[in-house]
Design an enzyme around this catalytic site. Sequence first.
Site, PDB file in Angstrom:
ATOM      1  N   HIS A   1       9.681  36.381  14.713  1.00  0.00           N
ATOM      2  CA  HIS A   1       9.147  37.749  14.649  1.00  0.00           C
ATOM      3  C   HIS A   1       7.740  37.694  14.086  1.00  0.00           C
ATOM      4  CE1 HIS A   1       8.756  42.025  13.707  1.00  0.00           C
ATOM      5  NE2 HIS A   1       9.699  42.195  14.623  1.00  0.00           N
TER       6      HIS A   1
ATOM      7  N   GLU B   1      16.925  41.380  18.561  1.00  0.00           N
ATOM      8  CA  GLU B   1      17.357  41.294  19.952  1.00  0.00           C
ATOM      9  C   GLU B   1      18.607  40.436  20.151  1.00  0.00           C
ATOM     10  OE1 GLU B   1      16.035  43.643  21.202  1.00  0.00           O
ATOM     11  OE2 GLU B   1      14.200  43.217  22.295  1.00  0.00           O
TER      12      GLU B   1
HETATM   13  N1  ACO Z   1      11.447  29.886  19.851  1.00  0.00           N
HETATM   14  C1  ACO Z   1      10.753  28.743  19.703  1.00  0.00           C
HETATM   15  N2  ACO Z   1       9.580  28.674  19.073  1.00  0.00           N
HETATM   16  C2  ACO Z   1       9.088  29.805  18.560  1.00  0.00           C
HETATM   17  C3  ACO Z   1       9.770  31.022  18.662  1.00  0.00           C
HETATM   18  C4  ACO Z   1      10.998  31.048  19.332  1.00  0.00           C
HETATM   19  N3  ACO Z   1      11.689  32.163  19.491  1.00  0.00           N
HETATM   20  N4  ACO Z   1       9.041  31.980  18.048  1.00  0.00           N
HETATM   21  C5  ACO Z   1       7.934  31.394  17.598  1.00  0.00           C
HETATM   22  N5  ACO Z   1       7.962  30.084  17.921  1.00  0.00           N
HETATM   23  C6  ACO Z   1       6.972  29.075  17.595  1.00  0.00           C
HETATM   24  C7  ACO Z   1       5.674  29.275  18.354  1.00  0.00           C
HETATM   25  O1  ACO Z   1       5.714  28.635  19.614  1.00  0.00           O
HETATM   26  C8  ACO Z   1       4.681  28.660  17.437  1.00  0.00           C
HETATM   27  O2  ACO Z   1       4.753  27.252  17.562  1.00  0.00           O
HETATM   28  P1  ACO Z   1       3.425  26.344  17.478  1.00  0.00           P
HETATM   29  O3  ACO Z   1       2.776  26.713  16.177  1.00  0.00           O
HETATM   30  O4  ACO Z   1       3.959  24.966  17.544  1.00  0.00           O
HETATM   31  O5  ACO Z   1       2.606  26.759  18.647  1.00  0.00           O
HETATM   32  C9  ACO Z   1       5.232  28.975  16.053  1.00  0.00           C
HETATM   33  O6  ACO Z   1       6.618  29.196  16.224  1.00  0.00           O
HETATM   34  C10 ACO Z   1       4.621  30.169  15.408  1.00  0.00           C
HETATM   35  O7  ACO Z   1       4.715  31.260  16.246  1.00  0.00           O
HETATM   36  P2  ACO Z   1       4.210  32.660  15.717  1.00  0.00           P
HETATM   37  O8  ACO Z   1       2.723  32.729  15.795  1.00  0.00           O
HETATM   38  O9  ACO Z   1       4.773  32.930  14.416  1.00  0.00           O
HETATM   39  O10 ACO Z   1       4.875  33.601  16.734  1.00  0.00           O
HETATM   40  P3  ACO Z   1       4.371  35.016  17.117  1.00  0.00           P
HETATM   41  O11 ACO Z   1       4.192  35.842  15.913  1.00  0.00           O
HETATM   42  O12 ACO Z   1       3.216  34.923  18.035  1.00  0.00           O
HETATM   43  O13 ACO Z   1       5.568  35.488  17.984  1.00  0.00           O
HETATM   44  C11 ACO Z   1       7.442  36.450  18.819  1.00  0.00           C
HETATM   45  C12 ACO Z   1       6.517  36.398  17.613  1.00  0.00           C
HETATM   46  C13 ACO Z   1       6.648  36.868  20.045  1.00  0.00           C
HETATM   47  C14 ACO Z   1       8.507  37.493  18.562  1.00  0.00           C
HETATM   48  C15 ACO Z   1       8.083  35.044  18.996  1.00  0.00           C
HETATM   49  O14 ACO Z   1       8.785  34.668  17.854  1.00  0.00           O
HETATM   50  C16 ACO Z   1       8.927  34.961  20.239  1.00  0.00           C
HETATM   51  O15 ACO Z   1       8.403  34.737  21.326  1.00  0.00           O
HETATM   52  N6  ACO Z   1      10.295  35.139  20.102  1.00  0.00           N
HETATM   53  C17 ACO Z   1      11.155  35.076  21.251  1.00  0.00           C
HETATM   54  C18 ACO Z   1      11.150  36.417  21.995  1.00  0.00           C
HETATM   55  C19 ACO Z   1      11.857  37.495  21.207  1.00  0.00           C
HETATM   56  O16 ACO Z   1      12.928  37.282  20.641  1.00  0.00           O
HETATM   57  N7  ACO Z   1      11.247  38.684  21.190  1.00  0.00           N
HETATM   58  C20 ACO Z   1      11.773  39.857  20.492  1.00  0.00           C
HETATM   59  C21 ACO Z   1      11.030  40.091  19.215  1.00  0.00           C
HETATM   60  S1  ACO Z   1      11.699  41.473  18.326  1.00  0.00           S
HETATM   61  C22 ACO Z   1      11.060  42.835  19.107  1.00  0.00           C
HETATM   62  O17 ACO Z   1       9.962  42.834  19.591  1.00  0.00           O
HETATM   63  C23 ACO Z   1      11.872  44.041  19.208  1.00  0.00           C
END
Ligand code: ACO
Length: 358
Positions: free
Chosen positions: A243, A298
């Site tokens: 998140h 989710e």
């Molecule tokens: N699975 C695997 N890796 C992840 C995930 C995940 N679900 N979420 C973040 N990461 C990784 C990123 O790839 C990144 O890796 P890196 O540094 O090696 O490139 C690292 O963790 C940091 O990511 P963040 O910058 O913290 O992620 P961001 O804030 O951009 O993303 C998001 C948040 C979009 C929700 C992300 O966690 C994601 O894509 N989750 C999966 C989709 C999801 O569940 N969405 C619903 C969110 S809740 C809502 O909106 C109602």
Amino acid sequence: MDAGLEKVVAAETVLSDVQGAEGRLIIRGKDVDTLAREFTFEQAASHLWAGFFDATPELRTALGEARVKAFERMKQDFARLAPLPEVDALRAALSLAPDRHDVAAAIDLVATMAVATGAIAQMKAGRTPVAPDASTLHGTDLLRMIRGEAPSTEEARALDAYLVTISDHGLNASTFVARCVASTRAGLGSAVIAGLSALKGPLHGGAPGPVLDMLDGIGAADRAEGWIRNALDRGERLMGFGHRVYRTRDPRADVLKSVVNSLPTSSGRLALAQAIEGRILQKLAAEKPDRKLDTNVEYYTAILLEALGIPRGLFTCLFGCGRVTGWIAHVREQLGTGRLVRPASTYVGPMPADSVAA
Ligand code: ACO
């Protein structure tokens, strides 16, 4: 430059406070679990809208009447909506609703979301849309229109708890977009359509369908390890985890998990989901030690909506049915500032030849 705007404060709001470090969500002075336990959808909407309209009518009656009117208005267009993907059909249905700023338009939009979602569900199943019942609670009627039969008291209560839990959540992408549109003085309908368009993406409200696809792909807890490794090796994100704001567990995940627990039909899937969740959290902690990734709303949304017999293609529409009350409150709050949202950008493209020479 902050491409994700995470350090930018773009609004003052009385509506909700997402406390990322603590894993706490306060919606207008109430913790999300209290709101979900004690409020119906109508009560939560009134709570969010208080003070934003000159007078808010008794919502149960007003929403019931608005659902009936929305059904009558949309009737002749249902056949044209039927072939569209679910969220696109919902967006098209919303474009037929009034684009004004008064409370009647707000109620019409909430009603349209539910009636259109019910009709889309029926048409995707090859059936005729079910007319609304103005006398029931909004959430109960929504579930009835989706499934074509009246839900049990527990099921109706569970859907209501879901709709309340996801009603507002700070300046997430869809709410921000809705506020941007409102700041141009376009109508409430335009802002809600924009919010829904942002919600559709898999990084926001489009995640719960893919959560079930992931659970289906894994199949059994002892296959989780290899499946997760392969997905991460391919650079995929695991749906329902991570998140932008929470650095710990999303409090809504536990609210919804306990709601699923109260339903008799979910036990098999819930046990599998819990076992897989544990494996995923272990793996994410090992693979991304610098970034605390935990379960988000989710994951258990998917388990709950599936347990309620809602097809996965409809999950984002359901999210919209709950979040629309928050979008509307934010639009009203944004209008109160009277200020057009217009951020700046840094130009990094080429300059005309004469200015380079100079
Ligand atoms: N699975 C695997 N890796 C992840 C995930 C995940 N679900 N979420 C973040 N990461 C990784 C990123 O790839 C990144 O890796 P890196 O540094 O090696 O490139 C690292 O963790 C940091 O990511 P963040 O910058 O913290 O992620 P961001 O804030 O951009 O993303 C998001 C948040 C979009 C929700 C992300 O966690 C994601 O894509 N989750 C999966 C989709 C999801 O569940 N969405 C619903 C969110 S809740 C809502 O909106 C109602």
